[in-house]
Design a protein around this motif. Sequence first.
Motif, PDB file in Angstrom:
ATOM      1  N   UNK A 341       0.733  -1.320   0.047  1.00 10.48           N
ATOM      2  CA  UNK A 341       0.055  -0.104   0.019  1.00 10.48           C
ATOM      3  C   UNK A 341       0.876   1.195   0.037  1.00 10.48           C
ATOM      4  N   UNK A 342       2.278   1.245   0.372  1.00  9.92           N
ATOM      5  CA  UNK A 342       2.952   2.485   0.610  1.00  9.92           C
ATOM      6  C   UNK A 342       4.157   2.455  -0.682  1.00  9.92           C
ATOM      7  N   UNK A 343       3.947   1.919  -1.581  1.00  6.41           N
ATOM      8  CA  UNK A 343       5.005   1.912  -2.499  1.00  6.41           C
ATOM      9  C   UNK A 343       5.332   0.577  -3.489  1.00  6.41           C
ATOM     10  N   UNK A 344       6.191   0.693  -4.206  1.00 10.42           N
ATOM     11  CA  UNK A 344       6.687  -0.434  -5.002  1.00 10.42           C
ATOM     12  C   UNK A 344       7.949  -0.361  -5.523  1.00 10.42           C
ATOM     13  N   UNK A 345       8.655  -1.661  -5.826  1.00 10.53           N
ATOM     14  CA  UNK A 345       9.912  -1.807  -6.505  1.00 10.53           C
ATOM     15  C   UNK A 345       9.905  -2.342  -7.963  1.00 10.53           C
ATOM     16  N   UNK A 346      10.665  -1.853  -8.870  1.00 10.47           N
ATOM     17  CA  UNK A 346      10.705  -2.625 -10.098  1.00 10.47           C
ATOM     18  C   UNK A 346      12.257  -2.746 -10.643  1.00 10.47           C
ATOM     19  N   UNK A 347      12.492  -3.984 -11.037  1.00  7.03           N
ATOM     20  CA  UNK A 347      13.961  -4.330 -11.376  1.00  7.03           C
ATOM     21  C   UNK A 347      13.866  -5.079 -12.449  1.00  7.03           C
ATOM     22  N   UNK A 348      14.814  -4.947 -13.390  1.00 12.75           N
ATOM     23  CA  UNK A 348      14.953  -5.746 -14.484  1.00 12.75           C
ATOM     24  C   UNK A 348      16.337  -6.692 -14.537  1.00 12.75           C
ATOM     25  N   UNK A 349      16.140  -7.994 -14.937  1.00 10.21           N
ATOM     26  CA  UNK A 349      17.364  -8.865 -14.893  1.00 10.21           C
ATOM     27  C   UNK A 349      17.514  -9.522 -16.243  1.00 10.21           C
ATOM     28  N   UNK A 350      18.584  -9.628 -16.825  1.00  8.43           N
ATOM     29  CA  UNK A 350      18.795 -10.199 -18.133  1.00  8.43           C
ATOM     30  C   UNK A 350      19.287 -11.882 -17.897  1.00  8.43           C
ATOM     31  N   UNK A 351      18.757 -12.540 -18.586  1.00  9.69           N
ATOM     32  CA  UNK A 351      18.976 -13.893 -18.587  1.00  9.69           C
ATOM     33  C   UNK A 351      19.478 -14.390 -19.870  1.00  9.69           C
ATOM     34  N   UNK A 352      20.438 -14.552 -20.228  1.00 11.48           N
ATOM     35  CA  UNK A 352      21.302 -14.734 -21.538  1.00 11.48           C
ATOM     36  C   UNK A 352      21.904 -16.118 -21.485  1.00 11.48           C
ATOM     37  N   UNK A 353      21.284 -16.972 -22.481  1.00 13.38           N
ATOM     38  CA  UNK A 353      21.722 -18.218 -22.765  1.00 13.38           C
ATOM     39  C   UNK A 353      22.755 -18.164 -23.974  1.00 13.38           C
ATOM     40  N   UNK A 354      24.138 -18.744 -23.765  1.00 15.31           N
ATOM     41  CA  UNK A 354      25.273 -18.076 -24.268  1.00 15.31           C
ATOM     42  C   UNK A 354      26.215 -19.433 -24.448  1.00 15.31           C
ATOM     43  N   UNK A 355      26.871 -19.478 -25.532  1.00 10.27           N
ATOM     44  CA  UNK A 355      27.592 -20.769 -25.798  1.00 10.27           C
ATOM     45  C   UNK A 355      28.980 -19.741 -26.097  1.00 10.27           C
ATOM     46  N   UNK A 356      30.116 -19.964 -25.607  1.00 15.07           N
ATOM     47  CA  UNK A 356      31.269 -18.996 -25.781  1.00 15.07           C
ATOM     48  C   UNK A 356      32.531 -19.695 -24.942  1.00 15.07           C
ATOM     49  N   UNK A 357      33.408 -19.715 -25.957  1.00 19.81           N
ATOM     50  CA  UNK A 357      34.677 -20.292 -25.298  1.00 19.81           C
ATOM     51  C   UNK A 357      35.304 -19.080 -24.323  1.00 19.81           C
ATOM     52  N   UNK A 358      36.356 -19.516 -23.427  1.00 10.78           N
ATOM     53  CA  UNK A 358      36.749 -18.533 -22.428  1.00 10.78           C
ATOM     54  C   UNK A 358      37.672 -17.388 -23.158  1.00 10.78           C
ATOM     55  N   UNK A 359      37.690 -15.963 -22.507  1.00 11.62           N
ATOM     56  CA  UNK A 359      38.438 -14.981 -23.007  1.00 11.62           C
ATOM     57  C   UNK A 359      39.053 -14.307 -21.762  1.00 11.62           C
ATOM     58  N   UNK A 360      40.125 -14.208 -21.599  1.00  8.82           N
ATOM     59  CA  UNK A 360      40.640 -13.429 -20.532  1.00  8.82           C
ATOM     60  C   UNK A 360      40.687 -11.885 -20.841  1.00  8.82           C
ATOM     61  N   UNK A 361      39.885 -11.057 -20.192  1.00 10.97           N
ATOM     62  CA  UNK A 361      39.592  -9.543 -20.355  1.00 10.97           C
ATOM     63  C   UNK A 361      40.545  -8.764 -19.625  1.00 10.97           C
ATOM     64  N   UNK A 362      41.542  -9.141 -19.026  1.00 11.80           N
ATOM     65  CA  UNK A 362      42.574  -8.402 -18.346  1.00 11.80           C
ATOM     66  C   UNK A 362      43.764  -7.971 -19.225  1.00 11.80           C
ATOM     67  N   UNK A 363      44.252  -6.858 -19.504  1.00  8.12           N
ATOM     68  CA  UNK A 363      45.255  -6.705 -20.591  1.00  8.12           C
ATOM     69  C   UNK A 363      46.341  -7.603 -20.378  1.00  8.12           C
TER      70      UNK A 363
END
Length: 996
Positions: A341-363
């Motif tokens: 009665x005093x308010x609401x919360x709304x949040x989005x969450x992305x569920x990504x189904x993906x097939x990907x070999x590893x990649x190191x992102x650190x330089x």
Amino acid sequence: MKPHSGTLVVDISRAKAEHYECVYQCTARNKHGTAVSSNIVVRQSRSPLWSKEKIKPIVVQEGVSLVLPCRPPVGLPPPIIFWMDNYFQKLPQSSRVSQSLNGDLYFANVLREDSRNDYICYARFPYTQTIQQKQPITVKVLNMDAINDTMAAFYNDTDLFSEEPADERKPTFLVPSGPSSSKTVLRGQVLEMECIAEGLPTPEISWSKVSGVLPAKRTSFLHYQRTLRIVNVSESDAGDYRCTGRNPLGSVHHTIHVTVKAAPYWISGTPRNLVLAPGENGVLTCRASGTPKPSITWAMNGIPIENSPKDPSRKVEDDTIIFTEVQTGSSAVYQCNVSNDYGYLLSNAFVNVLSEMPRVLTPANKVYQVIKNHRALMDCASFGSPIPKIEWFKGSRSSTLAGDPYIFHDNGTLEIQIAQANNSGKYTCVARNILGISENHIYLEVKEPTRILKQPEYKVVQRGRSVVFECKVKHDPSLIPTMTWLKDDGELPDDERLIVDSDSLTITDVTENDAGVYTCIMNTTLDHDSASAELTVVEQPDPPTDLELTDQKKRSVQLTWTPGDEHNSPIQKFLIQYEDKLHHHGHWHNLTEVLGTKTTAHLTLSPYVHYTFRVLALNAVGFSRPSFASRVFKTEAAAPDENPTGVHGFGTEHDNLVISWKPLTSLQSNGPGLHYKVMWRQKTVDSDWTTVTVANTSKFVVSGTPTFVPYELKVQAVNDHGAGPEPAIAHGYSGEDLPVAAPENVQAVVRNSTVADVHWDPVPSKLIRGHLKGFKVYYWKERNLHKHNPHHSDQQVLTFSGNHTHGMLPGLHPFSLYSFNVRVYNGKGEGPASLTQQFETPEGAVASRQVDIATQGWFIGLMCAIALLILILLIICFIQRNKGGKYPVKEKEDAHTDPEFQPMKDDDCTFGEYSDNEDHKPLKGSRTPSNGTVKRDDSDDSLVDYGEGGDGQFNEDGSFIGQYSGKSASRDTAEGHESSEAPSPINAMNSLNSFV
């Protein structure tokens, strides 16, 4: 909408704003799904005018309560209320008069001074920046007499009126009404409760929590305790609160029941995005809470999930969606909505189904530098689906890193909590999943920390001098350091007096503005160290001000002052000085001192002085400048309080007495006409006091006095207002004269060959005729008893101070005759000598350095040689005589009774008359050779002493009283200084010639 943006711009300059009042929501779509924003409510702010109304004057009896309503128009947002008068001055508020939360003005009881015709309520609307004004309210407060007089004039035009007298009464609450009330507040918001009481006298308000304690850090009391405020409300703030109004006649209570509600809020944060590989499982969680408990609904791509296409790998369970063996193509954006009665919360969450070999992102080949003993974090950010597993290696990659000191984070970061030098080196991170592998090399360098070895020290410096802050630093040689100085956490001012070196800060010609905290900061690219020190600038205090004289009495006054700035060095004391404008104008004298914590002094003063005062302050640096002088304070004249000191009596001549004293100062005179009353009388004679009066002097001479007699003396101070106290009696003597008597019974007692004691009888004091100084013993040596000739040595004197009757004469010569006499002396001089006496010293031992010559080998040999020579001469003479015929012995005997004294002639070696080359006088029996005198001390066994003949005489006790017989041209010089030298052969020959 703006191009390439989700921003919506509404231009209301050409349309009415109320046309756009509604709820807005933004939706974002791409091929992977749809996300939606929370609702955005747009409303126009409003500041309506007060409705027109005619407000009649309010007439009340003094002492009753009163409420002035405000009732502002409803605005958006609500306005801010305040009460002012016609001159836009805020009306004063107090515990008796205050404004409530709704804007009304409450009087616990009214006073006559509350009467006015300009009680005006103002409403300020913050968004439109406008102020609305209510019509002024007129209030007339009357007592009973005034009410009776004005009743007819105001009766038809008043709304409030009371004919009953206003008596004192116990409190009652105006707001809130009744014994209890309730209030609801939302979690996280501000709770405000108020209790306004009326009564006479004015009640005091207090607050308490019935079922607990008030949260001290979040609680405050406003409007003179009438309002209780609690910020950031939580569920623990629910409960019963009691306010109490109390005055001397009684008390009243009111209980407020507080209920805390809560709009939905996240428990463990918003739902997180999921990246799942085909066939993996996952969970999407939407955890929230609220009061009352909120409901949770799910949507997929903006469509309620129950209306979305069915997916067997997805299962919804209240606040959780469970994914099982997801398949490619099931990626979507899910919305979680939590509301009550005093308010609401709304949040989005992305569920990504993906097939990907590893990649190191650190330089790759990234170098991490860290300070020794600090934490080292080496990143290995990666991406892949399924999520890659991270492994770490060091150096040759012989084994996977595990255990202490390494900590492995879920995001792939490797942590070393306390890095050491041996942790430096090359590291490799490897990311693996079922689709492949990826690796990356990084390097860790552990550096020595930056440390300040010598910190700047606290400094206290006098203004105008220089100060140096040192800051010596040690750092890793591979890091470039930068030294920065701050003053009071800000940059140093641009001032040429501030000199910054590599490890120091110098401030020249310091001023008060330089005081503060100085901080040196040594920065490198990895770390820093800092140290601070305070500079206190001191100088002499400012002079005191505002000198004031109070509590004025005949001989005292109270002096107060205001201290000046002490300039960071506490005032240790105040020095109070005075100037006597009557006697010593322009000369300041120290009067007294008081502690530096005081600002007043009770001053004891002297009569007949025109005082002005000034005060100086002293701190560790020095004295301040003098304060401005106080006004003049004049003391009345009086008789002297004291008499002259240092009264002495002494004579400068044998028939006078000089009476002297230390005169009083002008401060001691106590009044005009200062003079002295001088009194004296003989001490040993029963006589009256003789008195004279003198002025402008410090002595008086009494003539015609007996010689050296004691006197009693008095000197009294007198001025035009009377005499000083009875003076004390001092003592003195008239002048001295030379002593007229000599010591009697003078005797000598010989101790040994070099010391004698001399004794005498005391001399009567009346014959000394002065202060006895002592006795003098004059003595001289008459002759040496070994030598048969008179001798007078120089006169010597020994002084014996004091009243002695004996003395010791040291340093005498052995076997000598001494004469002496004794004289008494006083301050004037010496008296006559006593009868001269004599004494003899005994023969003493020969000094160790006077060797017995007769026992010396060289002397014996010399004597033998001389004897042999004489024998040869005798033999030669005897032979010569025999050659000349027989010697008429009888005739010779008749002619020369004593052949021993016949001289030997040179031509025939017979004994004839011998003459000295200088005076040609015979040497009959003489012990003096031609070239000088043979001294007594040359040898105790000298043959000279054995010469026969002579006319010497001795007295009865055997002492020698005559002279040697025979004539000598050298008698006057025969007795010289004694010597320890051996006799010369010539002297010995002459002696032998005389002997032969």
